[in-house]
Design a protein around this motif. Structure first.
Motif, PDB file in Angstrom:
ATOM      1  N   ALA A  58       0.835  -1.205   0.000  1.00  0.00           N
ATOM      2  CA  ALA A  58       0.000   0.000   0.000  1.00  0.00           C
ATOM      3  C   ALA A  58       0.866   1.250   0.000  1.00  0.00           C
ATOM      4  O   ALA A  58       0.563   2.230  -0.686  1.00  0.00           O
ATOM      5  N   ILE A  59       1.950   1.226   0.746  1.00  0.00           N
ATOM      6  CA  ILE A  59       2.868   2.373   0.757  1.00  0.00           C
ATOM      7  C   ILE A  59       3.485   2.559  -0.625  1.00  0.00           C
ATOM      8  O   ILE A  59       3.564   3.676  -1.143  1.00  0.00           O
ATOM      9  N   LEU A  60       3.926   1.459  -1.249  1.00  0.00           N
ATOM     10  CA  LEU A  60       4.517   1.549  -2.587  1.00  0.00           C
ATOM     11  C   LEU A  60       3.508   2.087  -3.602  1.00  0.00           C
ATOM     12  O   LEU A  60       3.842   2.917  -4.443  1.00  0.00           O
ATOM     13  N   TRP A  65       3.940   3.149  -7.449  1.00  0.00           N
ATOM     14  CA  TRP A  65       4.318   1.827  -7.942  1.00  0.00           C
ATOM     15  C   TRP A  65       3.096   1.081  -8.453  1.00  0.00           C
ATOM     16  O   TRP A  65       2.003   1.213  -7.920  1.00  0.00           O
ATOM     17  N   LYS A  66       3.290   0.298  -9.521  1.00  0.00           N
ATOM     18  CA  LYS A  66       2.222  -0.540 -10.059  1.00  0.00           C
ATOM     19  C   LYS A  66       2.653  -1.999  -9.949  1.00  0.00           C
ATOM     20  O   LYS A  66       3.833  -2.315 -10.038  1.00  0.00           O
ATOM     21  N   LYS A  67       1.695  -2.885  -9.761  1.00  0.00           N
ATOM     22  CA  LYS A  67       1.993  -4.299  -9.543  1.00  0.00           C
ATOM     23  C   LYS A  67       2.730  -4.915 -10.738  1.00  0.00           C
ATOM     24  O   LYS A  67       3.485  -5.870 -10.586  1.00  0.00           O
ATOM     25  N   SER A  68       2.555  -4.362 -11.938  1.00  0.00           N
ATOM     26  CA  SER A  68       3.194  -4.904 -13.136  1.00  0.00           C
ATOM     27  C   SER A  68       4.636  -4.435 -13.305  1.00  0.00           C
ATOM     28  O   SER A  68       5.302  -4.823 -14.254  1.00  0.00           O
ATOM     29  N   GLU A  75      14.627  -1.025 -15.175  1.00  0.00           N
ATOM     30  CA  GLU A  75      13.208  -1.148 -15.512  1.00  0.00           C
ATOM     31  C   GLU A  75      12.858  -2.610 -15.757  1.00  0.00           C
ATOM     32  O   GLU A  75      13.407  -3.259 -16.623  1.00  0.00           O
ATOM     33  N   LYS A  76      11.970  -3.153 -14.952  1.00  0.00           N
ATOM     34  CA  LYS A  76      11.532  -4.535 -15.088  1.00  0.00           C
ATOM     35  C   LYS A  76      10.021  -4.537 -15.284  1.00  0.00           C
ATOM     36  O   LYS A  76       9.320  -3.773 -14.668  1.00  0.00           O
ATOM     37  N   LYS A  77       9.553  -5.408 -16.109  1.00  0.00           N
ATOM     38  CA  LYS A  77       8.106  -5.535 -16.317  1.00  0.00           C
ATOM     39  C   LYS A  77       7.704  -6.979 -15.994  1.00  0.00           C
ATOM     40  O   LYS A  77       8.370  -7.927 -16.390  1.00  0.00           O
ATOM     41  N   PHE A  78       6.623  -7.111 -15.273  1.00  0.00           N
ATOM     42  CA  PHE A  78       6.076  -8.414 -14.945  1.00  0.00           C
ATOM     43  C   PHE A  78       4.687  -8.516 -15.534  1.00  0.00           C
ATOM     44  O   PHE A  78       3.949  -7.563 -15.577  1.00  0.00           O
TER      45      PHE A  78
END
Length: 79
Positions: A58-60, A65-68, A75-78
């Protein structure tokens, strides 16, 4: 007290490093910047609604910040 040669070498490198001594600070008045409404202030009840396990995420999210996305300098993408 004896200092290990590697520690002494690193300490010498640290104390003789090239440090920039003339730091320039902009002369702008920070109080003259326009104010932006950021929404309502959080209350203790708002914090009580969030489970302890989810608090870090929640802080992020509050910081954009986005979960992806990954966390860190690269830079990393999930998916």
């Amino acid at each position: 007290m004896m200092i290990c040669p590697e520690s002494k070498r690193r300490l010498d490198e640290w104390t003789t490093r090239d440090v920039k001594k003339d730091i320039t600070i902009p002369a702008e008045d920070p109080l003259s910047a326009p104010l932006t409404d950021i929404g309502k202030e959080s209350t203790l009840d708002d914090y009580d609604e969030i489970a302890v396990e989810c608090f870090g995420a929640a802080i992020l999210r509050g910081m954009g910040w986005k979960k992806s996305e990954g966390i860190g300098g690269r830079e990393k993408k999930f998916v």
